[in-house]
Motif scaffolding. Structure first.
Motif, PDB file in Angstrom:
ATOM      1  N   GLU A   1       0.823  -1.210   0.000  1.00 61.33           N
ATOM      2  CA  GLU A   1       0.000   0.000   0.000  1.00 61.33           C
ATOM      3  C   GLU A   1       0.856   1.258   0.000  1.00 61.33           C
ATOM      4  N   LEU A   2       1.962   1.261   0.738  1.00 60.24           N
ATOM      5  CA  LEU A   2       2.903   2.376   0.659  1.00 60.24           C
ATOM      6  C   LEU A   2       3.330   2.604  -0.782  1.00 60.24           C
ATOM      7  N   ASP A   3       3.716   1.524  -1.460  1.00 55.83           N
ATOM      8  CA  ASP A   3       4.157   1.630  -2.847  1.00 55.83           C
ATOM      9  C   ASP A   3       3.068   2.230  -3.732  1.00 55.83           C
ATOM     10  N   TYR A   4       1.835   1.834  -3.501  1.00 57.20           N
ATOM     11  CA  TYR A   4       0.723   2.340  -4.315  1.00 57.20           C
ATOM     12  C   TYR A   4       0.519   3.834  -4.103  1.00 57.20           C
ATOM     13  N   TYR A   5       0.520   4.258  -2.847  1.00 58.73           N
ATOM     14  CA  TYR A   5       0.270   5.672  -2.563  1.00 58.73           C
ATOM     15  C   TYR A   5       1.382   6.568  -3.108  1.00 58.73           C
ATOM     16  N   VAL A   6       2.642   6.186  -2.900  1.00 57.70           N
ATOM     17  CA  VAL A   6       3.714   7.029  -3.438  1.00 57.70           C
ATOM     18  C   VAL A   6       3.708   6.961  -4.962  1.00 57.70           C
ATOM     19  N   GLY A   7       3.298   5.811  -5.512  1.00 58.02           N
ATOM     20  CA  GLY A   7       3.176   5.706  -6.970  1.00 58.02           C
ATOM     21  C   GLY A   7       2.164   6.675  -7.526  1.00 58.02           C
ATOM     22  N   GLN A   8       1.083   6.931  -6.791  1.00 58.61           N
ATOM     23  CA  GLN A   8       0.108   7.925  -7.231  1.00 58.61           C
ATOM     24  C   GLN A   8       0.727   9.316  -7.321  1.00 58.61           C
ATOM     25  N   VAL A   9       1.602   9.625  -6.360  1.00 54.96           N
ATOM     26  CA  VAL A   9       2.286  10.918  -6.392  1.00 54.96           C
ATOM     27  C   VAL A   9       3.220  10.990  -7.601  1.00 54.96           C
ATOM     28  N   PHE A  10       3.966   9.924  -7.856  1.00 49.07           N
ATOM     29  CA  PHE A  10       4.847   9.899  -9.031  1.00 49.07           C
ATOM     30  C   PHE A  10       4.031  10.073 -10.309  1.00 49.07           C
ATOM     31  N   ASP A  11       2.872   9.390 -10.387  1.00 48.69           N
ATOM     32  CA  ASP A  11       2.023   9.494 -11.577  1.00 48.69           C
ATOM     33  C   ASP A  11       1.514  10.916 -11.770  1.00 48.69           C
ATOM     34  N   TYR A  12       1.177  11.579 -10.666  1.00 49.21           N
ATOM     35  CA  TYR A  12       0.697  12.960 -10.772  1.00 49.21           C
ATOM     36  C   TYR A  12       1.779  13.850 -11.381  1.00 49.21           C
ATOM     37  N   LEU A  13       2.999  13.691 -10.919  1.00 48.74           N
ATOM     38  CA  LEU A  13       4.091  14.499 -11.468  1.00 48.74           C
ATOM     39  C   LEU A  13       4.345  14.173 -12.933  1.00 48.74           C
ATOM     40  N   ASP A  14       4.139  12.910 -13.311  1.00 47.95           N
ATOM     41  CA  ASP A  14       4.392  12.479 -14.691  1.00 47.95           C
ATOM     42  C   ASP A  14       3.303  12.935 -15.657  1.00 47.95           C
ATOM     43  N   THR A  15       2.097  13.137 -15.156  1.00 44.99           N
ATOM     44  CA  THR A  15       0.961  13.393 -16.047  1.00 44.99           C
ATOM     45  C   THR A  15       0.393  14.805 -15.930  1.00 44.99           C
TER      46      THR A  15
END
Length: 621
Positions: free
Chosen positions: A277-291
């Motif tokens: 779940e940690l990985d998923y939440y930080v991944g959402q932040v990375f995706d926001y910066l990417d998109t």
């Protein structure tokens, strides 16, 4: 300290990168410092060696492919609060005397049978500290914090993030708030469920949403976001029944029967679900910066001009007395120990000008983040500010595998790191110089299985190439390498002395038969004269060598906090200490030549603090 040359070199690298993407790149890049909580070196899939972890971390693994992944990244200390203060201040924990978690209490034995007691340590980072966000804000950055703080005597005590230079701060625990029963009451898809599952089956996490609020509100400005996750710290639970069931089946452990702390291996399905779940939440932040398009750089995404530093505040917490949490093997021990398992952490750095897909064996430390971020952002070092870490930008922008790129302020290549944790069951100071690491155990007298010094060779370096030897810290070399042991111990003493570090003291009330216990002094009289406290003591064979006044200005209040002022030794067995303005209570600490500490009056803790036996400051008549 960050040099003008490194800032200039970094500016040139960013200028070069700008020619690849167009000449309108904003001059001030963004920075995301993502600090996880208790995430161990072996919890992340891309760090798997030997026995692989069952957890899935695709987003963190992908981040490692986009930048530099450090195999020898370290936290400043083996516990959270002191590491966080060190990162935000740039000061080594030993120098600031903020070396553990809570602090701000009079020294006293934790148990009646304790042979030693912790030294006084500060309860917080000073409010006047020149913190990283304060300096970045002076350079035009908007500064934000989401998640855990824990740089004060308690989570909500002074000073808070807004007091330390943050424009935005939210500390909602989100889905990490405690569950009444971790085996029931899981999140659902119901609209009125505060932790409702999203389309991917993950509970809504307010801490992540708070980070997004800051990014959405400030994406048109140069920003610094300190996202300090509550994951994967206890309480050990997940609100996703599906994730729990998946890992319970994968590792073959029923959720109701998680083994105790002494059981090795990955045996906790709750913890594995938390890492995913940690990985998923930080991944959402990375995706926001990417998109998300960068308003300051039309046609480009925010990630193209954002540095990301991903790490953990300390090594993995292996467990509580009741259950096993995680596995740090092959590293020894975990959080609350300065052995490798307590201080080695994941560390990944990405951003403009930083090469992708590089793995490095160069040592780095959370103390390096402050000077590195100043260099990344072209921010001048405040006058008089000294750092205990190094600027990593020459390494990140040059050859990330070349340790000679990491230099001290005097230009010498850094090959030494030191940790100081004179607390709890560990009571250690450790030093690493090149391939070797020395452990100094303070609490060894009367413990036949504990040696005062341990020496390990972690690696063998030949022609710049490192080969793993004993990262397990299993083969003690003190007997076979006495000269190396002595040299590293001398160097450790030199560093601790320069930082005025505090060591633990022997407990004169222990039942253990300690040498010199029968020679401790006795304080026999106390008077107040002209706003000073004067004490008389009687030596009993051991010479008194130092004394401190430990005092509080808010005795009996919710966040009762104690401070330290050195007292003066006077002729005729007397001690004098000025009573600080505003003090409500105080005690005297007297230390003898055998390192026994005597408190006067004896310190006793109650529900309201330590004032019940302390000396109360009487108002002037």
């Amino acid at each position: 300290m960050t040099s003008t040359l490194s800032v200039f070199s970094f500016a040139l690298a960013v200028l070069f990168a700008s020619t690849l993407y167009g000449d309108q790149r904003p001059a001030k890049p963004n920075v995301l410092l993502l600090l996880t909580d208790d995430l161990g070196w072996q919890d992340v899939k891309c760090y798997d060696i030997d026995e692989p972890s069952p957890t899935e971390t695709p987003n963190i693994d992908s981040l490692a492919q986009r930048g530099v992944m450090f195999w020898q990244g370290y936290s400043p200390t083996p516990v959270c609060a002191s590491s966080r203060c060190a990162i935000m201040s740039g000061n080594h924990a030993a120098r600031s005397r903020k070396t553990s978690v809570v602090g701000g209490a009079p020294p006293h034995p934790l148990r009646t049978d304790s042979t030693m007691m912790d030294p006084w340590q500060s309860g917080r980072m000073p409010a006047e500290e020149i913190t990283l966000p304060k300096v970045l804000r002076e350079n035009g950055y908007v500064t934000g914090h989401s998640g855990k703080w824990h740089m004060a005597i308690q989570h909500h005590a002074f000073p808070q993030p807004i007091d330390q230079g943050f424009d935005f701060s939210r500390a909602n625990r989100g889905s990490r708030s405690s569950m009444e029963d971790r085996l029931t009451g899981f999140a659902t898809t119901a609209p009125n469920d505060p932790f409702r599952l999203d389309e991917n089956g993950y509970p809504f996490h307010q801490t992540n949403e708070d980070a997004f609020d800051f990014l959405r509100e400030n994406k048109d400005k140069p920003f610094f976001l300190y996202y300090a996750t509550w994951l994967v710290h206890a309480p050990i639970h997940t609100r996703s029944e599906a994730h729990l069931d998946k890992y319970a089946e994968r590792i073959g452990i029923a959720p109701a029967k998680v083994p105790g702390r002494e059981t090795p291996g990955y045996v906790n399905p709750f913890y594995c679900a938390m890492v995913q779940e940690l990985d998923y939440y930080v991944g959402q932040v990375f995706d926001y910066l990417d998109t998300t398009e960068d308003p300051r750089w039309p046609g480009h995404m925010l990630s193209e001009n954002t540095f990301i530093i991903f790490s953990s505040d300390n090594g993995g917490m292996e467990g509580s007395p009741k259950e096993r949490y995680t596995e740090n093997f092959p590293l020894d021990r975990g959080k609350i120990s300065a052995m490798e398992g307590g201080t080695r952490v994941p560390l990944i750095v990405t951003g403009p000008g930083i090469p992708a897909g590089v793995q490095t064996d160069v040592m780095a430390n959370g103390l390096d983040f402050y000077p590195t971020i100043l260099a990344m952002t072209g921010t001048q070092v405040p006058e008089g500010k000294q750092f205990d870490g190094c600027d990593l930008t020459p390494l990140l922008l040059g050859d990330p595998t070349d340790p000679s790129e990491v230099k001290q302020i005097d230009g010498s290549v850094r090959d030494t790191m030191m940790w100081h944790y004179p607390h709890g069951a560990a009571m250690e100071s450790t030093i690493r110089v090149g391939d070797y690491k020395l452990i100094r155990n303070y609490d060894h007298v009367g413990h036949p299985h504990t040696q005062p010094l341990e020496l390990y060779r972690l690696y063998e370096t030949v022609d710049g190439k490192q080969t793993r030897v004993d990262i397990e810290e299993a083969n003690n070399l003190t007997d076979s390498m006495p000269e190396k042991t002595e040299a590293l111990n001398d160097r450790l003493t030199e560093i601790l002395t320069e930082m005025d570090a505090a060591a633990p003291y022997y407990n004169p009330t222990t039942a253990a038969d300690l040498p010199g216990k029968d020679q401790v002094c006795r304080v026999i009289k106390h008077t107040v004269r002209d706003d000073s406290a004067v004490f008389r003591y009687r030596e009993n064979g051991a010479k008194v060598v130092a004394a401190d006044l430990i005092f509080t200005r808010n005795g009996g209040e919710r966040y009762e906090e104690w401070f330290r002022e050195p007292a003066r030794l006077l002729p005729n067995s007397r001690v004098e200490a000025a009573i600080p303005d505003g003090a409500t209570h105080y005690v005297l600490n007297v230390i003898d030549e055998n390192n026994f500490l005597v408190s006067y009056p004896p310190v006793k803790r109650s529900r309201t603090g330590y004032t019940s036996t302390a000396i109360k400051v009487e108002p002037p008549q």
